[in-house]
Design an enzyme around this catalytic site. Structure first.
Site, mmCIF file in Angstrom:
data_model
loop_
_atom_site.group_PDB
_atom_site.id
_atom_site.type_symbol
_atom_site.label_atom_id
_atom_site.label_comp_id
_atom_site.label_asym_id
_atom_site.label_seq_id
_atom_site.Cartn_x
_atom_site.Cartn_y
_atom_site.Cartn_z
ATOM 1 N N HIS A 267 0.855 -1.200 0.000
ATOM 2 C CA HIS A 267 0.000 0.000 0.000
ATOM 3 C C HIS A 267 0.890 1.249 0.000
ATOM 4 O O HIS A 267 1.684 1.414 -0.911
ATOM 5 C CB HIS A 267 -0.946 -0.084 1.219
ATOM 6 C CG HIS A 267 -2.043 0.931 1.273
ATOM 7 N ND1 HIS A 267 -2.435 1.701 0.204
ATOM 8 C CD2 HIS A 267 -2.854 1.285 2.307
ATOM 9 C CE1 HIS A 267 -3.446 2.483 0.577
ATOM 10 N NE2 HIS A 267 -3.708 2.261 1.845
ATOM 11 N N HIS A 308 -2.343 -2.465 -9.516
ATOM 12 C CA HIS A 308 -3.332 -1.810 -8.654
ATOM 13 C C HIS A 308 -4.592 -2.659 -8.624
ATOM 14 O O HIS A 308 -4.979 -3.258 -9.628
ATOM 15 C CB HIS A 308 -3.670 -0.411 -9.199
ATOM 16 C CG HIS A 308 -4.286 0.489 -8.175
ATOM 17 N ND1 HIS A 308 -5.623 0.446 -7.878
ATOM 18 C CD2 HIS A 308 -3.743 1.428 -7.377
ATOM 19 C CE1 HIS A 308 -5.885 1.338 -6.940
ATOM 20 N NE2 HIS A 308 -4.759 1.939 -6.608
ATOM 21 N N ASP A 366 2.710 5.440 -6.731
ATOM 22 C CA ASP A 366 3.963 5.329 -5.972
ATOM 23 C C ASP A 366 5.204 5.214 -6.838
ATOM 24 O O ASP A 366 6.322 5.263 -6.323
ATOM 25 C CB ASP A 366 3.879 4.101 -5.050
ATOM 26 C CG ASP A 366 2.855 4.307 -3.965
ATOM 27 O OD1 ASP A 366 1.901 3.521 -3.888
ATOM 28 O OD2 ASP A 366 2.991 5.303 -3.235
HETATM 29 C C1 SDX Z 1 -1.468 2.096 -3.358
HETATM 30 O O1 SDX Z 1 -6.235 0.769 -3.190
HETATM 31 C C2 SDX Z 1 -5.724 1.918 -3.455
HETATM 32 O O2 SDX Z 1 -6.400 2.787 -3.973
HETATM 33 C C3 SDX Z 1 -4.274 2.065 -3.049
HETATM 34 C C4 SDX Z 1 -3.606 3.386 -3.468
HETATM 35 C C5 SDX Z 1 -4.190 4.594 -2.751
HETATM 36 O O3 SDX Z 1 -4.054 5.711 -3.268
HETATM 37 O O4 SDX Z 1 -4.690 4.410 -1.604
HETATM 38 O O5 SDX Z 1 -3.733 3.576 -4.873
HETATM 39 C C6 SDX Z 1 -2.120 3.401 -3.106
HETATM 40 O O6 SDX Z 1 -1.424 1.282 -2.472
HETATM 41 C C7 SDX Z 1 -0.937 1.807 -4.736
HETATM 42 C C8 SDX Z 1 -0.353 0.350 -4.844
HETATM 43 C C9 SDX Z 1 1.071 0.402 -4.266
HETATM 44 N N1 SDX Z 1 1.598 -1.005 -4.189
HETATM 45 C C10 SDX Z 1 2.572 -1.405 -5.029
HETATM 46 O O7 SDX Z 1 3.001 -0.736 -5.963
HETATM 47 C C11 SDX Z 1 3.091 -2.797 -4.688
HETATM 48 C C12 SDX Z 1 3.209 -3.635 -5.984
HETATM 49 N N2 SDX Z 1 1.835 -3.948 -6.462
HETATM 50 C C13 SDX Z 1 1.247 -5.195 -6.065
HETATM 51 O O8 SDX Z 1 1.622 -5.666 -4.801
HETATM 52 C C14 SDX Z 1 -0.239 -5.286 -6.411
HETATM 53 O O9 SDX Z 1 -0.367 -4.833 -7.699
HETATM 54 C C15 SDX Z 1 -1.243 -4.588 -5.535
HETATM 55 C C16 SDX Z 1 -1.102 -4.976 -4.104
HETATM 56 C C17 SDX Z 1 -1.120 -3.106 -5.674
HETATM 57 C C18 SDX Z 1 -2.635 -4.987 -6.034
HETATM 58 O O10 SDX Z 1 -2.782 -6.302 -5.732
HETATM 59 P P1 SDX Z 1 -4.109 -7.095 -6.183
HETATM 60 O O11 SDX Z 1 -5.167 -6.239 -6.697
HETATM 61 O O12 SDX Z 1 -4.444 -8.012 -5.062
HETATM 62 O O13 SDX Z 1 -3.650 -7.844 -7.437
HETATM 63 P P2 SDX Z 1 -2.923 -9.193 -7.414
HETATM 64 O O14 SDX Z 1 -1.868 -9.131 -6.360
HETATM 65 O O15 SDX Z 1 -3.950 -10.264 -7.327
HETATM 66 O O16 SDX Z 1 -2.246 -9.148 -8.830
HETATM 67 C C19 SDX Z 1 -2.949 -9.604 -9.952
HETATM 68 C C20 SDX Z 1 -1.903 -10.384 -10.728
HETATM 69 C C21 SDX Z 1 -1.217 -11.440 -9.868
HETATM 70 O O17 SDX Z 1 -0.861 -12.494 -10.736
HETATM 71 P P3 SDX Z 1 -1.838 -13.832 -10.752
HETATM 72 O O18 SDX Z 1 -1.964 -14.303 -9.321
HETATM 73 O O19 SDX Z 1 -3.150 -13.362 -11.329
HETATM 74 O O20 SDX Z 1 -1.094 -14.805 -11.635
HETATM 75 O O21 SDX Z 1 -0.851 -9.497 -11.151
HETATM 76 C C22 SDX Z 1 0.376 -9.881 -10.538
HETATM 77 C C23 SDX Z 1 0.055 -10.793 -9.379
HETATM 78 O O22 SDX Z 1 1.099 -11.710 -9.177
HETATM 79 N N3 SDX Z 1 0.987 -8.635 -10.063
HETATM 80 C C24 SDX Z 1 2.254 -8.296 -10.216
HETATM 81 C C25 SDX Z 1 2.377 -7.020 -9.649
HETATM 82 N N4 SDX Z 1 1.190 -6.626 -9.167
HETATM 83 C C26 SDX Z 1 0.339 -7.637 -9.419
HETATM 84 N N5 SDX Z 1 3.302 -8.944 -10.758
HETATM 85 C C27 SDX Z 1 4.488 -8.286 -10.746
HETATM 86 N N6 SDX Z 1 4.702 -7.048 -10.230
HETATM 87 C C28 SDX Z 1 3.647 -6.388 -9.670
HETATM 88 N N7 SDX Z 1 3.831 -5.178 -9.169
#
Ligand code: SDX
Length: 430
Positions: A267, A308, A366
């Site tokens: 997050h 996201h 971010d």
């Molecule tokens: C913020 O919610 C908000 O609005 C948050 C925010 C706000 O203003 O409050 O926007 C701020 O938190 C932005 C996000 C910051 N986090 C990161 O940048 C960390 C990296 N991102 C990931 O951890 C992930 O994308 C999340 C946590 C942001 C979202 O996770 P989800 O929605 O649970 O998606 P997921 O983890 O299920 O991902 C979907 C797929 C997965 O693959 P499969 O299981 O479908 O095979 O995409 C892949 C994930 O493995 N994936 C990534 C990835 N993010 C998702 N693979 C590689 N690198 C990534 N960054």
């Protein structure tokens, strides 16, 4: 919220048919109201709340597929170009843009709440000098409730209003104090002749020994960073604030809970994690290796600042942040900053990678913010503190929206997979 022309969804389970109302908002998908499902003996199951609306709200709307973000209906791109952070705080809190007079009065009100109780500075002394500033922020923000017993009646509109003003005004002061404490430098008092972002930079970088001249370009970039973080509907930390608030906890404790939730690298901690990731990648030649790790299900590595839960398109804030990043680095004469070069190369390669295209992974808010903050001279561990400061008006607006209307304590259910009833076994028989 209107029922969609009285339309209902029918859930057929064996001979049982359960009718569930379909509700419509002004924007976005309809929702199926399942609140009476428990009475029929069933729960819904949605770990991570991927398909669950926890509330209705009038504050912020996100269309993740189109990359749209509206605050009280106004697009983030227009607010970033024409507005400023305190005007957005007013908009979030009150629902409409202020008139010139309303804005002047609001800015003046915030200015006169920026100091914290002198005794609060003693709280910092309990932390190790190398304590992470987010640990300090969790502690001192919650501790604010110990200083305002005169205005903790959450059912009193005036108490809720002054608390919102106090939190928006004091977060930059507490943030700068957490930084100064880590540097072993004296706290710098806020100044009422400076605007919000100028004042924050002043409290961060001034010392009693000499004046600190705020660079107006940097101050504008700082204001825009706060603005871009101000609210984002029901994200994890805002949902935490709402859940804490639903128990009747005081708003300072609720915001402290939001800060704790924001700290996680998935997050708000992602901005700090992006810089650490770029340092680990080190050079463009290593990008392929790290993209491979990011795609490996057995490897926990992810490209931080990408992906996201809602945006399956470019995060509109990331576009504005990237432009701001270029402006700041130009102003500082470090446009060819190797970290920015590496980030831009990583972004280009990732956006052309079929895995990222298929998973709809784009840069989020971010990805670029940390590069700007580093260029301004703010240490990495302060990045999420900046995010928390910027997000405060969103948190307190959602808390107030919930508290000022009918609400129920949040109490999710579960799918229990543990042992069924069994009798205690005396230790001698085990
Ligand atoms: C913020 O919610 C908000 O609005 C948050 C925010 C706000 O203003 O409050 O926007 C701020 O938190 C932005 C996000 C910051 N986090 C990161 O940048 C960390 C990296 N991102 C990931 O951890 C992930 O994308 C999340 C946590 C942001 C979202 O996770 P989800 O929605 O649970 O998606 P997921 O983890 O299920 O991902 C979907 C797929 C997965 O693959 P499969 O299981 O479908 O095979 O995409 C892949 C994930 O493995 N994936 C990534 C990835 N993010 C998702 N693979 C590689 N690198 C990534 N960054």
């Amino acid at each position: 919220m209107a029922e969609k022309g009285g339309k209902v969804a029918q859930l057929h389970i064996g001979d049982l048919c359960i009718e569930l109302p379909i509700l419509s908002g002004n924007e976005g998908p309809d929702v199926i109201d399942v609140s009476n499902l428990a009475a029929q003996g069933y729960f819904t199951y949605d770990p991570g709340f991927v398909s669950t609306a926890a509330c209705d709200s009038n504050v912020t709307y996100i269309d993740g597929d189109k990359g749209i973000l509206l605050h009280r209906g106004y697009p983030i791109e227009q607010l970033a170009e024409h507005s400023d952070y305190l005007e957005l705080c007013y908009l979030l809190l009150n629902g409409d843009l202020p008139t010139a007079d309303e804005k002047t009065r609001f800015v003046n009100t915030i200015k006169h709440h920026t100091m914290v109780h002198e005794q609060l500075s003693q709280f910092f002394k309990g932390f190790r000098r190398d304590a992470h500033p987010m640990a300090i922020m969790c502690g001192v923000t919650g501790a604010l409730s110990a200083f305002y017993h005169d205005s903790l009646d959450i059912d009193n509109w005036d108490h809720r209003r002054i608390t919102a003003h106090r939190l928006i005004a004091k977060m930059p002061t507490l943030a700068a104090m957490s930084y100064k404490y880590s540097q072993g430098e004296p706290f710098i008092y806020p100044r009422n002749d400076l605007d919000y972002a100028e004042n924050f930079l002043h409290m961060m970088f001034a010392t009693p020994c000499e004046n600190y001249e705020v660079n107006p370009i940097i101050a504008k970039a700082m204001d825009r960073i706060f603005l871009l973080h101000a609210d984002h509907e029901q994200n994890a930390s805002t949902s935490t604030v709402r859940l804490a608030g639903s128990t009747g906890a005081n708003p300072f404790a609720c915001i402290a809970a939001g800060i704790a939730a924001l700290w996680g690298p998935a997050h708000g901690g992602a901005n700090e994690a992006v810089l650490n990731m770029l340092a680990e990648i080190g050079d463009e030649k290593n990008i392929g290796k790290y993209l491979k790790k990011a795609k490996d299900k057995n490897d926990p590595f992810r490209i931080m600042g990408f992906g996201h839960r809602v945006y399956k398109n470019y995060d509109p804030r990331a576009k504005v942040m990237q432009q701001t990043c270029r402006e700041v680095l130009d102003e500082l004469g470090v446009r060819d900053d190797p970290i920015l070069q590496l980030a831009q190369k990583l972004e280009k390669i990732a956006l052309e990678d079929e895995y990222f295209i298929e998973k709809k992974l784009y840069p989020n808010v971010d990805f670029y913010s940390g590069i700007i903050l580093k260029a301004i001279g703010i240490p990495t561990e302060m990045f999420t503190v900046i995010f928390a400061t910027g997000r405060t008006p969103g948190w307190i607006t959602h808390w107030n929206e919930m508290i000022s209307g009918p609400y129920k304590i949040g109490r999710p259910r579960q799918l229990y997979k543990g042992p069924s009833r069994r009798d205690y076994v005396p230790i001698e028989d085990r």
